[in-house]
Each structure stands twice: as C-alpha cells, then as structure tokens.
Design an enzyme around this catalytic site. Structure first.
Site, PDB file in Angstrom:
ATOM      1  N   GLY A  24      32.825  42.765  34.959  1.00  0.00           N
ATOM      2  CA  GLY A  24      33.773  43.150  35.965  1.00  0.00           C
ATOM      3  C   GLY A  24      35.209  42.851  35.692  1.00  0.00           C
ATOM      4  CE1 TYR A  29      20.148  42.229  37.359  1.00  0.00           C
ATOM      5  CE2 TYR A  29      18.537  42.667  35.760  1.00  0.00           C
ATOM      6  CZ  TYR A  29      19.960  42.586  36.278  1.00  0.00           C
ATOM      7  OH  TYR A  29      21.027  43.253  35.462  1.00  0.00           O
ATOM      8  N   GLY A  78      32.902  42.832  42.001  1.00  0.00           N
ATOM      9  CA  GLY A  78      32.313  41.693  41.004  1.00  0.00           C
ATOM     10  C   GLY A  78      33.334  41.600  40.011  1.00  0.00           C
ATOM     11  CB  ALA A  79      36.733  42.606  39.509  1.00  0.00           C
ATOM     12  CG  ASN A  80      34.759  36.869  40.323  1.00  0.00           C
ATOM     13  OD1 ASN A  80      34.079  37.692  40.954  1.00  0.00           O
ATOM     14  ND2 ASN A  80      34.254  35.632  39.958  1.00  0.00           N
ATOM     15  CB  SER A 116      19.868  46.641  33.758  1.00  0.00           C
ATOM     16  OG  SER A 116      18.865  45.821  33.025  1.00  0.00           O
TER      17      SER A 116
END
Length: 301
Positions: free
Chosen positions: A27, A171, A21-23, A146
């Site tokens: 991330g 979640y 999730g680095a975009n 979280s």
C-alpha cells in the site's frame, strides 16, 4: 528483469485515489507511485500516526484518513466523510489485508477477522463509494488477491470458520473471497453499463510481513516457502507492480487479473495471472455477493 514498470504510469494529475492499508508494504509503494505521478492520494489507514509518518515519507499531494476495515461503523463513517469532501473519486485500491497467527479472532461486528477485514470491509467500502467512483474519470476498483486463493475453498455453511479454524487456510479463503468479489463486481458493473471497471492483482511472494504468515502453516511446501523467505521472494517495489498496472494502465479491461510471470507466479515481470476454477465461477460469485450484502447490510448493483 524487463516488462511493465512504474515509469509507465500515465500522468495522474487531477485524479483522486484512495488506497487502503497505505502506511506500509504494498500500500505504501502504491500510494507513493500514484502521488509521484500527480494523483491526490487518500491514505486510508487504521493507525493514523503510522499514516502520518507514511505521508511524510511519500510527500506530494496526500492526506491521511482513519479507516478500520474490521468495523462496519468505521467504514461507514470514513465513506461518508470522504464523499462529503471528495464527491468525485477516480480510483479505489482495496489493498489492506491481514494474516493472523494464533487463535480465531473476530471483527467488531462478529465476523472472522480475515474474512471480515479482507473481504467484507472492502465490499462495504466499495459499495459506499460507488456513486463517487461512477462520477470519476476512467474510474477503477482494484482488488488485491493472492496465489493462496488457488488452493482455497469457500464453505458457505461455515464462512466464518467457526467449525474449522486454522490461520493460514482462513487467510487463503479470505483471498479467494476477495478474488471472487473483484470478478463478480466486474460482471455487475458491465451489466449496468457503468463507467467503473473492476480489476485484480496479486503480488506473488513479496517481502512484506504477510508472506511468511500466509505460507508457514500450509504443510511441508508452505513451511519450506516460509523458511526460504528472502531467497524465494521479490522486493515490495516489484511485488507492487501488478496492482499498479491494474490501477493505471490505460489498456486494462475490467476483470483482468495481474501477477508475476515467474515460476508458479511467485515473482518476476507483470503478466496476466491465472484464476482458480472456483474463483471464476459466476454461480459462486452470485452466492458470495448475496452473503456479503446480508452480512454487511450494504446492497448495491
């Protein structure tokens, strides 16, 4: 605000780091700082066009690879190709996560989408990369938790939320499961004397697109937090510091959990965070591990 900052990240030259999730969001900042300090960073992203744009913004020694954590076939393909090109990996940051609004959805493998992406995709990925990590220098796996994990509870008779589905609680359960995974991974790595350590972090309330969604359905308090939004949250750069410390601080031990030090761990300087009783229970860890192996077909440790 004082305390641990990204300027304290040691030299990362010669290290291979994988960030899911680095975009965007946490991330993107994690990948940027690792690259800024010399690491070769693999941006593991579902949307490769967005990944290429992120790589352009980051600069440095980065590469983009496609990974859809909601598909075990994609996870297996990604891992096989990555290890073929990089047989030694030093750092895996299991950062990617999602929060959904609306009706229940499932992954390509039929898992509830929160649990399937946030936990099971990363569980499988970690197992498939573990041998390459064990060959690394000071290798680590970082799991992203979280503060919502503290009010969550796992129902092993309904892990996929088929009987009772609401987006925000789903979640929270997925983040509780992710936290349990990170701790159980640490126990198992220690038991075999592995050089790999497992650490955890959470960003408090940070201005990403996930924060309002995670809170807005959690009763009056959650709705108030979602409305306050920008007033209550901290910057993405500040919110990323706990996972950067978990990933790079030479003094970190396996099983340590980092988050903000401010009120209710919502914001502020980096400190050791508190775990819920359920998250820290080894019996729950063993049960979730067995379920994760059965569901993903990936067995390790």
């Amino acid at each position: 605000m004082t305390g641990w900052t990204a300027d304290r990240i040691p030299d990362q030259h010669g290290r291979i780091a994988v960030v899911t999730g680095a975009n965007s969001g946490l991330g993107l900042v994690t990948a940027t700082e690792l690259a800024r300090h010399g690491a070769h960073v693999v941006l593991a992203v579902r949307n490769t066009a967005a990944g290429q744009e992120a790589a352009r913004r980051i600069g440095g020694d980065v590469e983009v690879r496609e990974l859809d954590l909601a598909s075990l076939a994609s996870v297996r393909t990604f891992a096989a190709k990555l290890v073929a090109d990089h047989p030694v990996i030093d750092l895996l940051v299991n950062n990617a996560g999602l929060v959904l609004l609306g009706p229940r959805r499932t992954t390509a493998d039929g898992f509830e989408l929160h649990l399937g992406t946030n936990l099971l995709g990363h569980f499988a990925l970690t197992g498939l990369l573990l041998d390459a990590l064990a060959a690394g220098r000071g290798p680590r796996v970082v799991s992203l938790s979280s503060i919502t994990h503290k009010n969550a509870h796992l129902d092993f008779d309904d892990l996929m939320s088929e009987r009772d589905y609401r987006p925000a609680p789903a979640y929270g359960r997925s983040k509780l499961a992710t936290t349990i995974f990170g701790l159980e991974l640490d126990r198992r790595l220690r038991a075999i004397g592995s050089p790999v350590i497992s650490t955890l972090a959470h960003p408090g309330l940070t201005r990403t697109n996930l924060t309002p969604r995670a809170w807005e359905h959690r009763g009056r308090l959650g709705k108030a937090v979602a409305r306050l939004g920008l007033l209550a949250t901290q910057s993405v750069e500040q919110g990323t510091l706990p996972q950067l410390r978990a990933a790079t601080d030479p003094g970190v031990r396996g099983g340590q959990f980092f988050g903000p030090a401010g009120l209710f761990e919502t914001r502020g300087r980096v400190t050791e965070a508190k775990l819920s009783r359920e998250a820290a229970d080894p019996a729950v860890g063993r049960r979730l591990w067995a379920s994760s192996e059965e569901l993903t077909g990936v067995s390790y440790l």
